[in-house]
Design an enzyme around this catalytic site. Structure first.
Site, PDB file in Angstrom:
ATOM      1  N   SER A   1      10.763  23.511  36.439  1.00  0.00           N
ATOM      2  CA  SER A   1      10.213  24.872  36.356  1.00  0.00           C
ATOM      3  C   SER A   1      10.281  25.347  34.901  1.00  0.00           C
ATOM      4  O   SER A   1      11.057  24.799  34.104  1.00  0.00           O
ATOM      5  CB  SER A   1      11.076  25.786  37.232  1.00  0.00           C
ATOM      6  OG  SER A   1      10.787  27.143  36.975  1.00  0.00           O
TER       7      SER A   1
ATOM      8  N   TYR B   1      18.723  30.677  40.467  1.00  0.00           N
ATOM      9  CA  TYR B   1      17.525  29.841  40.309  1.00  0.00           C
ATOM     10  C   TYR B   1      17.508  29.184  38.931  1.00  0.00           C
ATOM     11  O   TYR B   1      17.252  27.986  38.801  1.00  0.00           O
ATOM     12  CB  TYR B   1      16.270  30.680  40.531  1.00  0.00           C
ATOM     13  CG  TYR B   1      14.998  29.870  40.555  1.00  0.00           C
ATOM     14  CD1 TYR B   1      14.687  29.048  41.640  1.00  0.00           C
ATOM     15  CD2 TYR B   1      14.082  29.915  39.504  1.00  0.00           C
ATOM     16  CE1 TYR B   1      13.508  28.301  41.677  1.00  0.00           C
ATOM     17  CE2 TYR B   1      12.909  29.176  39.526  1.00  0.00           C
ATOM     18  CZ  TYR B   1      12.623  28.374  40.618  1.00  0.00           C
ATOM     19  OH  TYR B   1      11.453  27.634  40.647  1.00  0.00           O
TER      20      TYR B   1
END
Ligand SMILES: NC(=O)c1ccc[n+]([C@@H]2O[C@H](COP(=O)([O-])OP(=O)(O)OC[C@H]3O[C@@H](n4cnc5c(N)ncnc54)[C@H](O)[C@@H]3O)[C@@H](O)[C@H]2O)c1
Length: 287
Positions: A159, A172
Site C-alpha cells: 500500500s 493499518y
C-alpha cells in the site's frame, strides 16, 4: 517429468489465443472483490488458471463466471490449514503453482490512537495484523515448496501506507510497513529461486472493510465519499483509482519474461504521492 509436461494436468482444453500468462497457475487471496478480483479477471484474460482464497461467500460465488479456469476455496487467510488446502487444490486440479499473490486485507479507517478504546486495542491489532501480515506469511509458507519446483514468484499487495503516514491509522500503517519488511526479507531468503515483489496501490475505489473491534467491520471504502473526495483533491494525478488501474502491474510481476531481474521491490501505483501533495491552483510552491 519436466515442468512443461505437467503444465496441462487436469486442465480444460487450452484456449487458442496466446496470453502473457498462458500455462501459468496462480493463487490469489481476497480474489472475490476489489483489487484481487480485478487481478483474477486479468490473469484469466492472460491465459492463467487461478485458485482464489476468499472468506466472503458472495464474492466467491460471483467468480463462477470464470467457469473451470477459476477454483475457489472459501476460508480465512489467518489459518495455516486453509492455505495448505489452497495450494493442494492448485496442484491437484491445475497441476502446478507459479504465482502466489497475498492480497486479502482489512483497513482501520484512519482511527487515531487516542480514539481507540484501550480495551479493544489488542483485538483490533490482532485482526489487522493477522489479516494483513500473518495472512501473507502463512500463504508464502504454504506456497514455497511448489514455487521452488516451478521457479515461481511471490507477490504481495502492499500500500502507499507501506511508505507514508496519514493514509490510515497506526494499525493499518504499521501492518503495511510490515509488508514492506516481508518483501525485503523473503526476497533475501528465497533468492535465487523465488522472486518476491509487491504492488503498492494508493487510494482505490473498493469494498475494503474495517474491523469489528473498531466498529468499522461493515464499512466499505467506496461509500466514503468525503474521504475519497479529499484524496482526489490532494493526490498529484487528481483521481481515486479503480482496481483495474493496478492489475497490469501484477501481470508484469507474474511474467518472468518481463520481471526476471526484479526481487525485493515494491512498485507504487498511487497517483504520484512520492512527489508530494498536488499544488492548489495558483500555488507556485516554495518554502
Ligand atoms: N482500496 C484501497 O484504497 C487500497 C489501497 C492500498 C492497498 N490496498 C490493499 O489492497 C488489498 C485488497 O483490498 P481491496 O481494497 O481490494 O478491498 P476489498 O475488500 O474489495 O478486497 C479484499 C478481499 O479480501 C477478503 N478478505 C478480507 N479478510 C479476509 C480473510 N481474513 N480471509 C480471507 N479473505 C479475506 C475480503 O472478503 C475481500 O474480498 C488489501 O491488502 C488492502 O490493504 C487497498
Amino acid at each position: 517429468m519436466t515442468i512443461s509436461e505437467t503444465a496441462g494436468a487436469g486442465a480444460p482444453a487450452q484456449r487458442s489465443s496466446r496470453g502473457r500468462l498462458d500455462g501459468k497457475v496462480a493463487v490469489v487471496t481476497g480474489g472475490g472483490s476489489g483489487i484481487g478480483r480485478s487481478v483474477v479477471d486479468r490473469y484469466v484474460a492472460e491465459g492463467a488458471r487461478v485458485v482464489v482464497l476468499e472468506r466472503d461467500a458472495q464474492g466467491a460465488e460471483e467468480l463462477a463466471t470464470h467457469g473451470d479456469r477459476v477454483r475457489v476455496v472459501v476460508g480465512d487467510v489467518r489459518e495455516h490449514e486453509t492455505h495448505a488446502r489452497v495450494v493442494e487444490e492448485a496442484v491437484r486440479v491445475f497441476g502446478r503453482l507459479d504465482v502466489h499473490l497475498g492480497n486479502a486485507g482489512v483497513y482501520d479507517y484512519n482511527e487515531r490512537i487516542e480514539r481507540m478504546p484501550p480495551e479493544e486495542l489488542s483485538a483490533a491489532f490482532g485482526e489487522v495484523m493477522d489479516t494483513n501480515v500473518l495472512g501473507l506469511l502463512l500463504g508464502a509458507r504454504a506456497a514455497i515448496p511448489e514455487l521452488r519446483r516451478t521457479g515461481g514468484t511471490l507477490i504481495f499487495t502492499a500500500s502507499s501506507s507501506s511508505t507514508f503516514a496519514g493514509g490510515g491509522g497506526a494499525l493499518y500503517v504499521a501492518s503495511k510497513h510490515a509488508v514492506a519488511g516481508l518483501v525485503k526479507q523473503l526476497a533475501h531468503e528465497l533468492a535465487p529461486e523465488i522472486r518476491v515483489n509487491a504492488v503498492a496501490p494508493g487510494a482505490t475505489r473498493t469494498a475494503l472493510s474495517g474491523v469489528a473491534p473498531l466498529d468499522s467491520g461493515s464499512r466499505r471504502l467506496a461509500d466514503e465519499t468525503g474521504l475519497l473526495g479529499a484524496i482526489e483533491r490532494t493526490v498529484p494525478l487528481g483521481f481515486v483509482s479503480e482496481p483495474e488501474d493496478h492489475s497490469g502491474i501484477y501481470v508484469m510481476l507474474a511474467d518472468h519474461r518481463d520481471s526476471r531481474f526484479m526481487t525485493g521491490v515494491m512498485i507504487a501505483s498511487d497517483g504520484g504521492l512520492g512527489v508530494g501533495r498536488r499544488p492548489r491552483r495558483g500555488d507556485r510552491g516554495g518554502i
